[in-house]
Design a protein around this motif. Structure first.
Motif, PDB file in Angstrom:
ATOM      1  N   LYS A   1       0.595  -1.115   0.116  1.00 30.52           N
ATOM      2  CA  LYS A   1       0.147  -0.134  -0.040  1.00 30.52           C
ATOM      3  C   LYS A   1       0.849   1.335  -0.007  1.00 30.52           C
ATOM      4  O   LYS A   1       1.759   1.214   0.390  1.00 30.52           O
ATOM      5  CB  LYS A   1      -0.987  -0.008   1.093  1.00 30.52           C
TER       6      LYS A   1
ATOM      7  N   GLU B   1      -1.572  -3.759  -0.652  1.00 31.60           N
ATOM      8  CA  GLU B   1      -2.905  -3.421  -1.337  1.00 31.60           C
ATOM      9  C   GLU B   1      -3.412  -4.772  -2.218  1.00 31.60           C
ATOM     10  O   GLU B   1      -4.656  -4.655  -2.196  1.00 31.60           O
ATOM     11  CB  GLU B   1      -2.291  -2.223  -2.562  1.00 31.60           C
TER      12      GLU B   1
ATOM     13  N   TYR C   1       6.586   5.959  -3.167  1.00 33.72           N
ATOM     14  CA  TYR C   1       5.585   6.601  -2.636  1.00 33.72           C
ATOM     15  C   TYR C   1       5.505   6.829  -1.144  1.00 33.72           C
ATOM     16  O   TYR C   1       4.638   7.483  -0.508  1.00 33.72           O
ATOM     17  CB  TYR C   1       4.127   5.688  -3.027  1.00 33.72           C
TER      18      TYR C   1
ATOM     19  N   ASN D   1      -0.850  11.489 -10.914  1.00 34.89           N
ATOM     20  CA  ASN D   1      -1.464  11.118  -9.689  1.00 34.89           C
ATOM     21  C   ASN D   1      -1.158   9.693  -9.397  1.00 34.89           C
ATOM     22  O   ASN D   1      -1.597   8.972  -8.461  1.00 34.89           O
ATOM     23  CB  ASN D   1      -2.906  11.166  -9.607  1.00 34.89           C
TER      24      ASN D   1
ATOM     25  N   LEU E   1       0.714   6.960  -7.884  1.00 36.89           N
ATOM     26  CA  LEU E   1       1.810   6.879  -6.808  1.00 36.89           C
ATOM     27  C   LEU E   1       2.758   5.519  -6.841  1.00 36.89           C
ATOM     28  O   LEU E   1       3.843   5.217  -6.292  1.00 36.89           O
ATOM     29  CB  LEU E   1       0.959   6.677  -5.422  1.00 36.89           C
TER      30      LEU E   1
ATOM     31  N   ILE F   1      -1.840   2.285  -8.404  1.00 34.82           N
ATOM     32  CA  ILE F   1      -2.390   2.883  -7.415  1.00 34.82           C
ATOM     33  C   ILE F   1      -2.032   4.249  -7.507  1.00 34.82           C
ATOM     34  O   ILE F   1      -1.174   4.826  -7.548  1.00 34.82           O
ATOM     35  CB  ILE F   1      -1.735   2.407  -6.133  1.00 34.82           C
ATOM     36  N   CYS F   2      -3.335   5.363  -7.544  1.00 31.00           N
ATOM     37  CA  CYS F   2      -3.216   6.636  -7.723  1.00 31.00           C
ATOM     38  C   CYS F   2      -3.865   7.290  -6.579  1.00 31.00           C
ATOM     39  O   CYS F   2      -4.634   6.732  -5.732  1.00 31.00           O
ATOM     40  CB  CYS F   2      -4.154   7.009  -9.074  1.00 31.00           C
ATOM     41  N   ALA F   3      -3.388   8.554  -6.441  1.00 26.04           N
ATOM     42  CA  ALA F   3      -4.008   9.493  -5.664  1.00 26.04           C
ATOM     43  C   ALA F   3      -5.499  10.192  -5.974  1.00 26.04           C
ATOM     44  O   ALA F   3      -5.564  10.602  -7.087  1.00 26.04           O
ATOM     45  CB  ALA F   3      -3.303  10.715  -5.316  1.00 26.04           C
TER      46      ALA F   3
ATOM     47  N   GLU G   1      -8.146   9.772  -0.763  1.00 29.16           N
ATOM     48  CA  GLU G   1      -7.792   8.334  -0.744  1.00 29.16           C
ATOM     49  C   GLU G   1      -7.344   7.706  -2.017  1.00 29.16           C
ATOM     50  O   GLU G   1      -7.102   8.352  -3.010  1.00 29.16           O
ATOM     51  CB  GLU G   1      -9.443   7.754  -0.707  1.00 29.16           C
ATOM     52  N   THR G   2      -6.807   6.617  -2.067  1.00 27.50           N
ATOM     53  CA  THR G   2      -6.097   5.974  -3.014  1.00 27.50           C
ATOM     54  C   THR G   2      -7.283   5.280  -3.905  1.00 27.50           C
ATOM     55  O   THR G   2      -8.396   4.889  -3.514  1.00 27.50           O
ATOM     56  CB  THR G   2      -4.670   5.036  -2.723  1.00 27.50           C
TER      57      THR G   2
ATOM     58  N   GLU H   1      -7.440   2.461  -7.515  1.00 30.02           N
ATOM     59  CA  GLU H   1      -6.724   1.504  -8.109  1.00 30.02           C
ATOM     60  C   GLU H   1      -7.275   1.506  -9.642  1.00 30.02           C
ATOM     61  O   GLU H   1      -8.169   1.597  -9.869  1.00 30.02           O
ATOM     62  CB  GLU H   1      -7.181   0.087  -7.607  1.00 30.02           C
TER      63      GLU H   1
END
Length: 361
Positions: A240, A253, A269, A295, A297, A339-341, A346-347, A349
Motif C-alpha cells: 500500500k 494493497e 510513494y 497522480n 503513486l 495505485i493513484c491519488a 483516498e487511493t 486502483e
C-alpha cells in the motif's frame, strides 16, 4: 461359522452394494483425494515434492538493496548465484568504481560486455517507445534534485536548463562495443532497469542448471517460474502507498498469484512531496528536468522478463495514467496495476483487464 469369536448365522442376509452405491463410493474416494491435495500441497505438477533437502534459499545485498532467492534443487548454488550478481554489478553499478558504467561516466574508453549491451539496447528501445519518458541519461538530474528532492532549495531554472544539455539517450550511441557520447559530460544511470536485469540474470542461470521452480527477488523486483514450495502459484504482494519514510509499513494493497512471469514496481510513494494540497511521488521527468505532477503513486508491471517490467514501471510513473494507457493499448503483452491519488486523499486502483485473473481473492 465364527468371526472374531462371534457366532454368525450362515443364512445371514447378504448386503450386496447397489449400482448407485458404487457411484457414491467413487465420489467419496475422489473427494478424499482432493481434500488431501488441498491439505498437503507440497507437490508440483510433475509430482516431485519440495522437500526440505530440495528447498534452497539465499539472501544478501546487491545494488544497495536486499535480494531473496528461493529455488528447488539438490544442491546449494549460492556461490554461483553471487558470481552472477557480481557480474551484473561489474557492468551496471555506478557505485562500483571499476564497473563498465563507471568507466563510461568517467570518460574512460572501455569495451562493453554482453550484459551492458543487453541493457543499453533494451533501454534504447523503451526510450523510443515512451518518447523519452524512460531515459538512462537522467543521472545529472537525479543528483541535482537529490533523493526525495532533498536538494530542492538549491534547484533553479538555470541549473536545470544547463544539465538538460547532457540529457537524452539520443545523444548516446553504442557502436562496435563502445559508447559514443555527443557530450562527454553525459552520465548514464541504469538504476531503473539494473535490478530487473539482475533478477533475469539469476533466473536464466537457474534455468540453465535445470531448476524448474524458483523465485528471484531483488529490491521488490521479482521473477518466478513453476510453483512455490507448497506446489501452488507464487503469491506476490503489492505494498500500500502510505506515508512511511522508514519503510516500516508492509501493508499489502493486492496479492497476485503468478507463474512464469516477472513483476516490477516503481514509485517512491513513501516519500511524497505535496503541491497544492495534493500528493505526488518523487519522480523526475527526463524530458523536462522537473518533477512529474501525475497522480500515480505506485506503478506495477508484469511482463515475461523483469528488465522490461522494471523499465516500463518507471516509464509509467513519468507518463501518468492517460499516457500510460496508450502504451499499454499498444503492448497487450504487458499487464499493469496502478495505485493513484484520489481527489479526496483516498487511493484508487486502476488495472489492465489482463491482470485481473491473477489477483488473489
Amino acid at each position: 461359522m465364527k468371526i472374531f469369536g462371534i457366532e454368525q448365522k450362515d443364512n445371514a442376509e447378504k448386503h450386496d452394494i447397489k449400482w448407485w452405491g458404487w457411484i457414491l463410493l467413487i465420489i467419496l474416494i475422489v473427494g478424499t483425494y482432493f481434500v488431501y491435495r488441498e491439505q498437503h500441497p507440497n507437490t508440483t505438477n510433475n509430482g516431485i515434492s519440495w522437500t526440505s533437502a530440495k528447498t534452497q534459499r539465499c539472501e544478501g545485498m546487491v545494488f544497495g538493496t536486499i535480494y531473496h532467492i528461493t529455488y528447488e534443487a539438490e544442491n546449494d548454488m549460492q556461490e554461483e548465484i553471487v558470481k552472477v550478481l557480481q557480474e551484473v554489478d561489474n557492468s551496471l553499478s555506478p557505485f562500483n568504481k571499476e564497473s563498465i558504467i563507471s568507466a563510461i561516466n568517467d570518460g574512460r574508453d572501455t569495451t562493453v560486455n554482453e550484459m551492458f549491451t543487453d541493457v543499453f539496447t533494451l533501454a534504447e528501445k523503451i526510450y523510443k517507445d515512451t518518447d523519452g519518458a524512460f531515459d538512462i541519461t537522467v543521472a545529472h538530474l537525479v543528483n541535482l534534485w537529490g533523493f526525495g528532492f532533498k536538494n530542492i532549495k538549491n534547484v533553479n531554472e538555470v541549473k536545470v536548463d544547463s544539465l538538460m544539455t547532457y540529457v537524452g539517450l539520443d545523444k548516446v550511441q553504442l557502436k562496435d562495443r563502445h559508447i559514443l557520447k555527443s557530450h562527454k559530460e553525459t552520465m548514464l544511470d541504469c538504476g531503473a532497469i539494473a535490478k530487473g536485469y539482475g533478477v533475469d540474470a539469476v533466473g536464466k542461470f537457474l534455468e540453465k542448471n535445470n531448476v524448474k521452480n524458483y523465485m528471484v527477488e531483488i529490491g521488490g523486483e521479482v521473477r518466478v517460474r513453476g510453483k512455490n514450495p507448497k506446489g501452488q502459484l507464487w503469491k506476490i504482494g503489492i505494498n500500500k502507498p502510505v506515508d512511511d519514510s522508514l519503510s516500516l509499513n508492509r501493508d499489502i494493497e493486492q496479492v497476485l498469484k503468478i507463474s512464469d512471469l516477472s513483476m516490477a514496481t516503481s514509485g517512491n510513494y513513501r516519500n511524497f512531496y505535496i503541491k497544492g494540497g495534493k500528493k505526488y511521488a518523487h519522480t523526475i521527468d527526463p524530458r523536462t528536468g522537473y518533477p512529474v505532477q501525475h497522480n500515480i503513486l505506485s506503478s506495477t508491471v508484469i511482463a515475461s522478463d523483469c528488465a522490461t517490467a522494471d523499465a516500463y514501471a518507471t516509464s509509467f510513473m513519468v507518463l501518468g495514467l492517460e499516457e500510460s494507457k496508450k502504451i499499454l493499448e499498444r503492448h497487450k503483452e504487458l499487464m499493469a496495476f496502478f495505485i493513484c491519488a484520489g481527489e479526496n486523499g483516498e487511493t484508487e486502483e486502476w488495472m489492465t483487464d489482463n491482470i485481473k485473473e491473477y489477483i488473489s481473492e
